[in-house]
Design a protein around this motif. Structure first.
Motif, PDB file in Angstrom:
ATOM      1  N   LEU A 116       0.826  -1.211   0.000  1.00 36.55           N
ATOM      2  CA  LEU A 116       0.000   0.000   0.000  1.00 36.55           C
ATOM      3  C   LEU A 116       0.861   1.261   0.000  1.00 36.55           C
ATOM      4  N   ALA A 117       1.929   1.247   0.800  1.00 38.89           N
ATOM      5  CA  ALA A 117       2.834   2.399   0.821  1.00 38.89           C
ATOM      6  C   ALA A 117       3.476   2.610  -0.545  1.00 38.89           C
ATOM      7  N   PHE A 118       3.878   1.513  -1.177  1.00 35.39           N
ATOM      8  CA  PHE A 118       4.459   1.604  -2.523  1.00 35.39           C
ATOM      9  C   PHE A 118       3.438   2.153  -3.516  1.00 35.39           C
ATOM     10  N   ALA A 119       2.184   1.685  -3.418  1.00 33.52           N
ATOM     11  CA  ALA A 119       1.148   2.143  -4.342  1.00 33.52           C
ATOM     12  C   ALA A 119       0.885   3.638  -4.192  1.00 33.52           C
ATOM     13  N   VAL A 120       0.907   4.129  -2.950  1.00 38.04           N
ATOM     14  CA  VAL A 120       0.702   5.563  -2.721  1.00 38.04           C
ATOM     15  C   VAL A 120       1.821   6.373  -3.353  1.00 38.04           C
ATOM     16  N   VAL A 121       3.063   5.947  -3.120  1.00 37.53           N
ATOM     17  CA  VAL A 121       4.219   6.661  -3.687  1.00 37.53           C
ATOM     18  C   VAL A 121       4.169   6.633  -5.208  1.00 37.53           C
ATOM     19  N   TRP A 122       3.880   5.467  -5.771  1.00 35.57           N
ATOM     20  CA  TRP A 122       3.814   5.341  -7.234  1.00 35.57           C
ATOM     21  C   TRP A 122       2.685   6.191  -7.801  1.00 35.57           C
ATOM     22  N   GLY A 123       1.510   6.149  -7.153  1.00 40.95           N
ATOM     23  CA  GLY A 123       0.370   6.908  -7.646  1.00 40.95           C
ATOM     24  C   GLY A 123       0.618   8.415  -7.621  1.00 40.95           C
ATOM     25  N   LEU A 124       1.207   8.888  -6.543  1.00 35.12           N
ATOM     26  CA  LEU A 124       1.514  10.316  -6.462  1.00 35.12           C
ATOM     27  C   LEU A 124       2.573  10.698  -7.488  1.00 35.12           C
ATOM     28  N   GLY A 125       3.506   9.784  -7.737  1.00 37.28           N
ATOM     29  CA  GLY A 125       4.518  10.036  -8.754  1.00 37.28           C
ATOM     30  C   GLY A 125       3.916  10.172 -10.139  1.00 37.28           C
ATOM     31  N   GLN A 126       2.894   9.364 -10.413  1.00 35.56           N
ATOM     32  CA  GLN A 126       2.228   9.461 -11.709  1.00 35.56           C
ATOM     33  C   GLN A 126       1.499  10.792 -11.881  1.00 35.56           C
ATOM     34  N   LEU A 127       1.144  11.393 -10.753  1.00 36.49           N
ATOM     35  CA  LEU A 127       0.487  12.702 -10.802  1.00 36.49           C
ATOM     36  C   LEU A 127       1.488  13.852 -10.807  1.00 36.49           C
ATOM     37  N   GLY A 128       2.765  13.514 -10.845  1.00 35.48           N
ATOM     38  CA  GLY A 128       3.795  14.536 -10.895  1.00 35.48           C
ATOM     39  C   GLY A 128       4.212  15.058  -9.542  1.00 35.48           C
ATOM     40  N   MET A 129       3.817  14.380  -8.478  1.00 34.95           N
ATOM     41  CA  MET A 129       4.152  14.819  -7.127  1.00 34.95           C
ATOM     42  C   MET A 129       5.346  14.006  -6.619  1.00 34.95           C
ATOM     43  N   THR A 130       6.328  14.701  -6.088  1.00 37.08           N
ATOM     44  CA  THR A 130       7.501  14.045  -5.532  1.00 37.08           C
ATOM     45  C   THR A 130       7.289  13.817  -4.040  1.00 37.08           C
ATOM     46  N   THR A 131       7.396  12.573  -3.630  1.00 42.81           N
ATOM     47  CA  THR A 131       7.188  12.212  -2.220  1.00 42.81           C
ATOM     48  C   THR A 131       8.339  11.340  -1.745  1.00 42.81           C
ATOM     49  N   PRO A 132       8.563  11.300  -0.445  1.00 40.00           N
ATOM     50  CA  PRO A 132       9.572  10.369   0.074  1.00 40.00           C
ATOM     51  C   PRO A 132       9.186   8.924  -0.256  1.00 40.00           C
ATOM     52  N   ALA A 133      10.160   8.053  -0.314  1.00 41.56           N
ATOM     53  CA  ALA A 133       9.903   6.633  -0.573  1.00 41.56           C
ATOM     54  C   ALA A 133       9.426   6.000   0.728  1.00 41.56           C
ATOM     55  N   TYR A 134       8.141   6.212   1.021  1.00 45.38           N
ATOM     56  CA  TYR A 134       7.598   5.768   2.298  1.00 45.38           C
ATOM     57  C   TYR A 134       7.769   4.271   2.512  1.00 45.38           C
ATOM     58  N   HIS A 135       7.611   3.486   1.467  1.00 44.52           N
ATOM     59  CA  HIS A 135       7.732   2.042   1.606  1.00 44.52           C
ATOM     60  C   HIS A 135       9.143   1.640   2.025  1.00 44.52           C
ATOM     61  N   ARG A 136      10.144   2.299   1.450  1.00 49.74           N
ATOM     62  CA  ARG A 136      11.524   1.996   1.821  1.00 49.74           C
ATOM     63  C   ARG A 136      11.843   2.502   3.227  1.00 49.74           C
ATOM     64  N   GLU A 137      11.349   3.686   3.560  1.00 46.54           N
ATOM     65  CA  GLU A 137      11.579   4.216   4.900  1.00 46.54           C
ATOM     66  C   GLU A 137      10.928   3.338   5.961  1.00 46.54           C
ATOM     67  N   TRP A 138       9.728   2.864   5.668  1.00 39.86           N
ATOM     68  CA  TRP A 138       9.034   1.986   6.613  1.00 39.86           C
ATOM     69  C   TRP A 138       9.784   0.676   6.796  1.00 39.86           C
ATOM     70  N   ALA A 139      10.241   0.087   5.689  1.00 36.07           N
ATOM     71  CA  ALA A 139      10.992  -1.164   5.774  1.00 36.07           C
ATOM     72  C   ALA A 139      12.292  -0.967   6.543  1.00 36.07           C
ATOM     73  N   ALA A 140      12.979   0.149   6.299  1.00 37.08           N
ATOM     74  CA  ALA A 140      14.234   0.417   7.005  1.00 37.08           C
ATOM     75  C   ALA A 140      13.979   0.642   8.490  1.00 37.08           C
ATOM     76  N   TRP A 141      12.869   1.304   8.822  1.00 36.33           N
ATOM     77  CA  TRP A 141      12.526   1.539  10.229  1.00 36.33           C
ATOM     78  C   TRP A 141      12.267   0.223  10.945  1.00 36.33           C
ATOM     79  N   VAL A 142      11.523  -0.681  10.304  1.00 36.98           N
ATOM     80  CA  VAL A 142      11.238  -1.978  10.913  1.00 36.98           C
ATOM     81  C   VAL A 142      12.526  -2.779  11.106  1.00 36.98           C
ATOM     82  N   GLN A 143      13.389  -2.784  10.103  1.00 39.63           N
ATOM     83  CA  GLN A 143      14.655  -3.503  10.216  1.00 39.63           C
ATOM     84  C   GLN A 143      15.523  -2.936  11.336  1.00 39.63           C
ATOM     85  N   GLY A 144      15.570  -1.616  11.438  1.00 38.87           N
ATOM     86  CA  GLY A 144      16.351  -0.994  12.505  1.00 38.87           C
ATOM     87  C   GLY A 144      15.783  -1.306  13.872  1.00 38.87           C
TER      88      GLY A 144
END
Length: 201
Positions: free
Chosen positions: A111-139
């Motif tokens: 879902l996080a990836f889909a949000v980032v991808w969808g906003l990207g298709q609309l021309g909006m630059t957002t943080p890579a929430y899916h990667r940040e979330w995965a890195a937070w969980v791993q840490g």
């Protein structure tokens, strides 16, 4: 099978019993400090309740359990379609709770990836929430490995309390039936299942 309410009661009572036992076991059989032992026992008890009440093995069918997810009930539809009811993948002691936990994590990541991808298709630059979330969980896992193990164990025991209760009722019913007796209540529709056209969302 026991009703959903009976399963909840079993989960709460077993969680109340297992939490102080976990604290005692941590103090007696591990070298960890008392404050860490307390944290581990609380994480274990909390995961036990979470697993038994919100991540019940009965998520493999359209039931009262997935109703608890409210508007997010749809998260469990693919799981429900793929996992046979009361089979190894839904009602085993270790594999099934870890499967549900992994499935939920994968859905959250997707879902996080889909949000980032969808906003990207609309021309909006957002943080890579899916990667940040995965890195937070791993840490978090690396920094608190002991508490993580306590959570995983508690998540498995919460599911096991449900599965063992099902086994006991099924085997007990068969044993009584072999002597010409029957349980008064067969616990059909034990999860309060209703056809979709009769359900309210």
């Amino acid at each position: 099978m026991p009703s959903a309410r009976a399963h909840d009661l079993i989960t709460v009572l077993s969680g109340a019993a297992i939490t102080p036992l976990a604290y005692y076991a941590c103090l007696e059989f591990t070298p960890i400090a008392p404050d860490t032992a307390l944290a581990c026992s609380l994480w274990l008890g909390g995961a036990h309740l979470l697993s038994g009440i919100m991540f019940s093995p009965d998520l493999d069918i359209d039931s009262a359990i997935d109703n608890r997810w409210g508007i997010f009930f749809w998260i469990w539809r693919p799981y429900m379609w793929l996992i046979p009811h009361r089979g190894f993948w839904s009602h085993s002691l270790v594999i099934s709770p870890l499967l549900r936990l992994g499935y939920f994590a994968a859905v959250g990541y997707g879902l996080a990836f889909a949000v980032v991808w969808g906003l990207g298709q609309l021309g909006m630059t957002t943080p890579a929430y899916h990667r940040e979330w995965a890195a937070w969980v791993q840490g978090l896992i690396r920094a608190h490995s002991t508490e993580t193990w306590a959570f995983v164990i508690g998540f498995c025991t919460g599911s096991a309390a449900h599965t063992i209760a099902d086994w006991l009722v099924t085997n007990g019913n068969g044993l009584l039936g072999s002597y010409g007796r029957r349980l008064r209540q067969r616990y059909r529709d034990h999860d309060q299942w209703r056809p979709r056209h009769k359900r309210r969302r």
